[in-house]
Design a protein around this motif. Structure first.
Motif, mmCIF file in Angstrom:
data_model
loop_
_atom_site.group_PDB
_atom_site.id
_atom_site.type_symbol
_atom_site.label_atom_id
_atom_site.label_comp_id
_atom_site.label_asym_id
_atom_site.label_seq_id
_atom_site.Cartn_x
_atom_site.Cartn_y
_atom_site.Cartn_z
ATOM 1 N N LEU A 66 64.985 65.029 31.492
ATOM 2 C CA LEU A 66 65.399 65.996 31.187
ATOM 3 C C LEU A 66 64.810 65.630 29.286
ATOM 4 N N TRP A 67 64.408 64.800 29.225
ATOM 5 C CA TRP A 67 63.853 64.263 28.034
ATOM 6 C C TRP A 67 62.348 64.885 27.623
ATOM 7 N N LYS B 287 69.563 69.639 26.132
ATOM 8 C CA LYS B 287 68.549 69.960 26.742
ATOM 9 C C LYS B 287 68.634 70.455 28.026
ATOM 10 N N TYR B 288 69.297 69.730 28.878
ATOM 11 C CA TYR B 288 70.411 70.483 30.066
ATOM 12 C C TYR B 288 70.647 71.727 29.909
ATOM 13 N N LEU C 33 70.486 65.295 24.913
ATOM 14 C CA LEU C 33 70.000 65.424 27.137
ATOM 15 C C LEU C 33 70.997 66.399 27.054
#
Length: 391
Positions: free
Chosen positions: A69-70, A127-128, A124
């Motif tokens: 996810l990064w 970002k998900y 995260l």
């Protein structure tokens, strides 16, 4: 967080191969003797930028992003540097220098890079949700809060439109640069010296059209795999053009012994009258169009332009000029280099730039030929010419 299984198909394979080839080609242009050339460096960074963008699209398309996810939107700032880099490559390939105030062209990239800093530090979970929003809007989001304002410009929602505009502007600038060069030197058009550059420019010019065709057909970014497929095709087209210009694939580089040459042409039907006519055509072609400045000129290509066979042209060079094809090229190229080295208008050019301008892909080959024919290195010749002018 729900994770989908990895999705691999033909498109994923094509994109992945394009990424690998882009990385290889970028490193190829940035290393060794090639990396000393300005145009090669611009092309190297351009292909690495394409590889980065395609790499992110591959991760998204194949669902690997769920496991990393990064990487979400890690290449987003590069959208604003690919077009300027291609223009830099085109300009430096023609004029052997960067455009004036070239750093100004990178301001949008710098702004977006600063904008992305806050994005990279998001949790995260945030970002998900962003990944789901762009690729899997049918999946449920999870609760997440942002640490910082993720878009201080307020323009992230228009990144596709801004990328399209950037590519369109710089594609036009690249094509105009080529047109300007051909107007200043009309023989470039007939000689095909800029053919490869023109092909790549038109391939790049199709990117804005592809964005216009793809984006309205797909919700959010799920159609990016088509763009990445085209990028892969462009990278491989670039590789093909590089290989076609490579000295590695050329023949006839080893001069034949004189006895073998005479034996080779014993039964030739090339008469003295035909030889004289062909020699006049050769001299006229070299004086008017200067094809020896083309780095990919070969014996078959020259023979085709003279409307004769490579065998007859080779016989003419050996019988009338007592030179091989490569000796002839070296003679004319070194003569042209001497003119550039002693001309005050081109005093700003580096030796390597002059080598490329007269048709050499390798600066070491240029130095060897120059020293063999003049008894001096190019630097020594320039220093002598400079002293003579100032005396």
């Amino acid at each position: 967080m729900k994770i989908l299984p990895v999705h691999l198909d033909v498109f994923a394979l094509i994109i992945l191969l394009g990424v690998a080839q882009g990385l290889f080609l970028g490193l190829f242009f940035l290393t060794g003797e090639r990396g000393k050339n300005l145009a090669n460096r611009c092309l190297g960074w351009f292909t690495l930028a394409l590889a980065a963008i395609s790499g992110e699209i591959f991760l998204n398309y194949s669902n690997y992003t769920f496991r990393a996810l990064w990487t979400v939107d890690f290449s987003e700032p590069i959208n604003f540097v690919i077009a300027p880099l291609f223009y830099f490559y085109t300009f430096s390939r023609i004029w052997k220098r960067m455009p004036r105030r070239w750093l100004l062209h990178l301001i949008p990239f710098g702004i977006w890079l600063a904008n992305a800093i806050t994005w990279f530090y998001q949790p995260l979970e945030f970002k998900y949700n962003s990944y789901l929003h762009s690729q899997h809007p049918e999946m449920p989001y999870i609760d997440a809060e942002s640490y910082l304002d993720e878009d201080f410009t307020g323009l992230r929602g228009y990144i596709s439109e801004m990328t399209l505009l950037s590519c369109l502007i710089y594609a036009i600038l690249s094509l105009l640069a080529i047109r300007k060069a051909m107007r200043r030197n009309p023989e470039l058009k007939s000689s095909g010296q800029l053919h490869s550059l023109r092909v790549l420019s038109w391939l790049f010019a199709l990117v804005p059209l592809l964005i216009i065709l793809v984006k309205p057909q797909f919700q959010r970014d799920v159609g990016d795999y088509l763009l990445a497929t085209y990028i892969a095709a462009t990278i491989y087209a670039t590789s093909f053009l590089v290989m076609r210009r490579s000295d590695f694939f050329r023949e006839d580089k080893t001069p034949e012994p004189a006895a073998d040459v005479r034996k080779k042409y014993e039964r030739s039907a090339l008469s003295e009258e035909i030889e004289e006519n062909l020699l006049q055509k050769l001299n006229r072609l070299f004086d008017q169009e200067k094809p020896y400045l083309e780095s990919d000129l070969s014996l078959p290509k020259l023979a085709q332009r003279l409307r004769t066979s490579p065998h007859h042209l080779s016989q003419l060079l050996n019988d009338r000029l007592e030179q091989s094809f490569f000796d002839l090229l070296a003679t004319y190229r070194v003569r042209e280099a001497q003119n550039l080295l002693q001309d005050s208008a081109t005093a700003h050019l580096k030796i390597d730039e002059i080598a490329e301008r007269v048709g050499y892909n390798s600066s070491s080959a240029f130095h060897t030929a120059f020293k063999r024919l003049t008894g001096q290195t190019p630097a020594q010749f320039r220093a002598t010419a400079t002293s003579s002018r100032s005396a």
